[in-house]
Design an enzyme around this catalytic site. Structure first.
Site, PDB file in Angstrom:
ATOM      1  N   ASN A 122       0.832  -1.194   0.000  1.00 25.13           N
ATOM      2  CA  ASN A 122       0.000   0.000   0.000  1.00 25.13           C
ATOM      3  C   ASN A 122       0.869   1.247   0.000  1.00 25.13           C
ATOM      4  O   ASN A 122       1.992   1.251   0.514  1.00 25.13           O
ATOM      5  CB  ASN A 122      -0.903   0.023   1.243  1.00 25.13           C
ATOM      6  CG  ASN A 122      -2.080  -0.920   1.121  1.00 25.13           C
ATOM      7  OD1 ASN A 122      -2.564  -1.187   0.027  1.00 25.13           O
ATOM      8  ND2 ASN A 122      -2.542  -1.438   2.252  1.00 25.13           N
ATOM      9  N   ALA A 149      -6.924 -11.715   0.685  1.00 23.47           N
ATOM     10  CA  ALA A 149      -6.686 -12.984   1.367  1.00 23.47           C
ATOM     11  C   ALA A 149      -6.829 -12.755   2.864  1.00 23.47           C
ATOM     12  O   ALA A 149      -6.506 -11.680   3.379  1.00 23.47           O
ATOM     13  CB  ALA A 149      -5.300 -13.521   1.049  1.00 23.47           C
ATOM     14  N   LYS A 206      -4.849   4.383  -6.677  1.00 24.19           N
ATOM     15  CA  LYS A 206      -4.990   3.474  -5.532  1.00 24.19           C
ATOM     16  C   LYS A 206      -4.681   4.215  -4.233  1.00 24.19           C
ATOM     17  O   LYS A 206      -5.316   3.974  -3.202  1.00 24.19           O
ATOM     18  CB  LYS A 206      -4.045   2.279  -5.701  1.00 24.19           C
ATOM     19  CG  LYS A 206      -4.097   1.251  -4.565  1.00 24.19           C
ATOM     20  CD  LYS A 206      -5.463   0.586  -4.468  1.00 24.19           C
ATOM     21  CE  LYS A 206      -5.512  -0.476  -3.370  1.00 24.19           C
ATOM     22  NZ  LYS A 206      -4.725  -1.672  -3.685  1.00 24.19           N
ATOM     23  N   ASN A 214      -8.672   4.069   4.585  1.00 22.09           N
ATOM     24  CA  ASN A 214      -7.862   3.571   5.703  1.00 22.09           C
ATOM     25  C   ASN A 214      -7.924   4.465   6.943  1.00 22.09           C
ATOM     26  O   ASN A 214      -8.304   3.995   8.018  1.00 22.09           O
ATOM     27  CB  ASN A 214      -6.418   3.341   5.245  1.00 22.09           C
ATOM     28  CG  ASN A 214      -6.225   1.967   4.630  1.00 22.09           C
ATOM     29  OD1 ASN A 214      -6.116   0.978   5.331  1.00 22.09           O
ATOM     30  ND2 ASN A 214      -6.207   1.913   3.317  1.00 22.09           N
ATOM     31  N   ASN A 224     -15.902  -0.265   6.140  1.00 17.53           N
ATOM     32  CA  ASN A 224     -15.753   0.611   4.976  1.00 17.53           C
ATOM     33  C   ASN A 224     -17.069   1.232   4.539  1.00 17.53           C
ATOM     34  O   ASN A 224     -17.141   2.407   4.177  1.00 17.53           O
ATOM     35  CB  ASN A 224     -15.148  -0.172   3.804  1.00 17.53           C
ATOM     36  CG  ASN A 224     -13.741  -0.641   4.073  1.00 17.53           C
ATOM     37  OD1 ASN A 224     -13.161  -0.357   5.118  1.00 17.53           O
ATOM     38  ND2 ASN A 224     -13.173  -1.382   3.132  1.00 17.53           N
ATOM     39  N   SER A 276      -7.252  -2.431   6.334  1.00 19.80           N
ATOM     40  CA  SER A 276      -6.017  -2.904   6.966  1.00 19.80           C
ATOM     41  C   SER A 276      -5.575  -1.964   8.080  1.00 19.80           C
ATOM     42  O   SER A 276      -5.069  -2.416   9.112  1.00 19.80           O
ATOM     43  CB  SER A 276      -4.913  -3.039   5.913  1.00 19.80           C
ATOM     44  OG  SER A 276      -4.669  -1.797   5.272  1.00 19.80           O
ATOM     45  N   GLU A 288       0.488   1.885   7.984  1.00 16.90           N
ATOM     46  CA  GLU A 288       1.174   2.411   6.805  1.00 16.90           C
ATOM     47  C   GLU A 288       0.797   3.866   6.532  1.00 16.90           C
ATOM     48  O   GLU A 288       0.881   4.335   5.403  1.00 16.90           O
ATOM     49  CB  GLU A 288       0.853   1.533   5.591  1.00 16.90           C
ATOM     50  CG  GLU A 288       1.407   0.127   5.718  1.00 16.90           C
ATOM     51  CD  GLU A 288       0.960  -0.806   4.605  1.00 16.90           C
ATOM     52  OE1 GLU A 288       1.826  -1.314   3.861  1.00 16.90           O
ATOM     53  OE2 GLU A 288      -0.263  -1.037   4.494  1.00 16.90           O
TER      54      GLU A 288
END
Length: 332
Positions: A122, A149, A206, A214, A224, A276, A288
């Site tokens: 990311n 995943a 992205k 996020n 979300n 995430s 991140e």
């Protein structure tokens, strides 16, 4: 078993080139299984992980595919002193963005002088230092994937979502055709792999999705889909406005209306998901944020632009999260 129509005939498979994966998290394990389960030569041990330990070891893995079939594998995790590192011709880097430099750069001299690097994480930012550290014959490809995943436990992952993987050359020599063909194993007909040149506009798009979903889900402790509520519209618009302005100063022209539509589309498509960053904050892990909203702030500063919304998100998430630590994600 996943089928693919994108593979070359097995007779053209190029000498079983050694592929390695750095990072054994959910995406790293997904990449491993896609490259082995779908391989035209599954009996050939030419896909391996690279670990932190000096010694090489074997690890049993379980992979539950989209049809709920379970595939078992015995993976090789190369140690940092294994001579086979020098035979690696393609390295997929699947660690967290903040781990890239510390995990990858010390390995570069141990890899093949022609090894091609693919960054899959990311955000943006690590590509600058990695490109500078590469030998002149080592190429760099940047990418992003919307495949999903879920880790059932440390060594079992479930394929939880279809998506597209987008890749493009960034620096150094181009990726050899044989390696590009091998990467087609990553996807079935429902999960395309796309090659973009230039690649940075795709990664900025992205970045916009991540810069909205996020931090807002992490700070508001929500799924979300809740970001579709009216109360978030003005803030989302401001985040996107700032990003588009910074991207333009970086030479990347983005369509603000199309970008906003895409952000809301992803919010709807992943409405039940928890981002995430939400999960990292909830579990007390580093985030991140520096490579997402922080990257926007970094580039804004370079262009003497003000981005108060992204700056505020950066500071608020940093107050919630632990310091970045390379050991927080499994590289075993």
């Amino acid at each position: 078993m996943v089928k693919t129509s994108l593979l070359p005939p097995s007779s053209t498979h190029d000498s079983h080139r050694l592929i390695a994966i750095l990072g054994a998290g959910a995406i790293g394990q997904l990449m491993y299984h896609k490259l082995t389960v779908c391989s035209p030569t599954p009996e050939v041990d030419d896909v391996m992980f690279i670990g932190r330990d000096k010694q090489t070891r074997q690890q049993k893995l379980d992979f539950i595919d989209d049809k709920q079939q379970c595939h078992k594998a015995l993976a090789t995790i190369l140690g940092t002193e294994d001579n086979r590192l020098a035979q690696v011709e393609l390295l997929l880097v699947c660690v967290k963005a903040y781990q890239v430099e510390l995990a990858l750069i010390p390995l570069l001299t141990k890899l093949s002088p022609q090894c091609h690097i693919v960054l899959l994480h990311n955000g943006l930012g690590p590509h600058f230092s990695v490109a500078a550290a590469l030998a002149k014959h080592q190429g760099l490809t940047l990418g992003t994937t919307s495949q999903a995943a879920l880790k059932q436990n440390q060594w079992q992952v479930k394929h939880s979502g279809f998506g597209v993987t987008q890749l493009g050359h960034f620096s150094g020599p181009l990726m050899p055709t044989a390696l590009k063909m091998r990467l087609n194993n990553l996807h079935s007909d429902h999960q395309p792999i796309e090659w973009h040149q230039p690649v940075l506009p795709v990664l900025w798009q992205k970045l916009a999705i991540n810069a909205v979903i996020n931090p807002l889900t992490a700070l508001n402790q929500c799924a979300n889909g809740q970001l579709a509520a009216t109360q978030y519209q003005a803030q989302i618009a401001a985040i996107i406005d700032e990003l588009v302005q910074v991207a333009q100063s970086d030479g990347i022209n983005l369509d603000k209306a199309a970008l906003s539509a895409r952000v809301y589309q992803v919010i709807a498509l992943t409405s039940a998901n928890f981002s995430s960053m939400y999960q990292d904050v909830a579990h007390g892990r580093p985030t991140e944020i520096h490579e997402i909203n922080g990257y926007i702030c970094q580039q804004a500063k370079a262009h003497q632009l003000d981005v108060p919304q992204n700056q505020a998100l950066l500071e608020r998430v940093l107050r919630l999260s632990k310091p970045n630590n390379i050991n927080s994600t499994s590289l075993k």
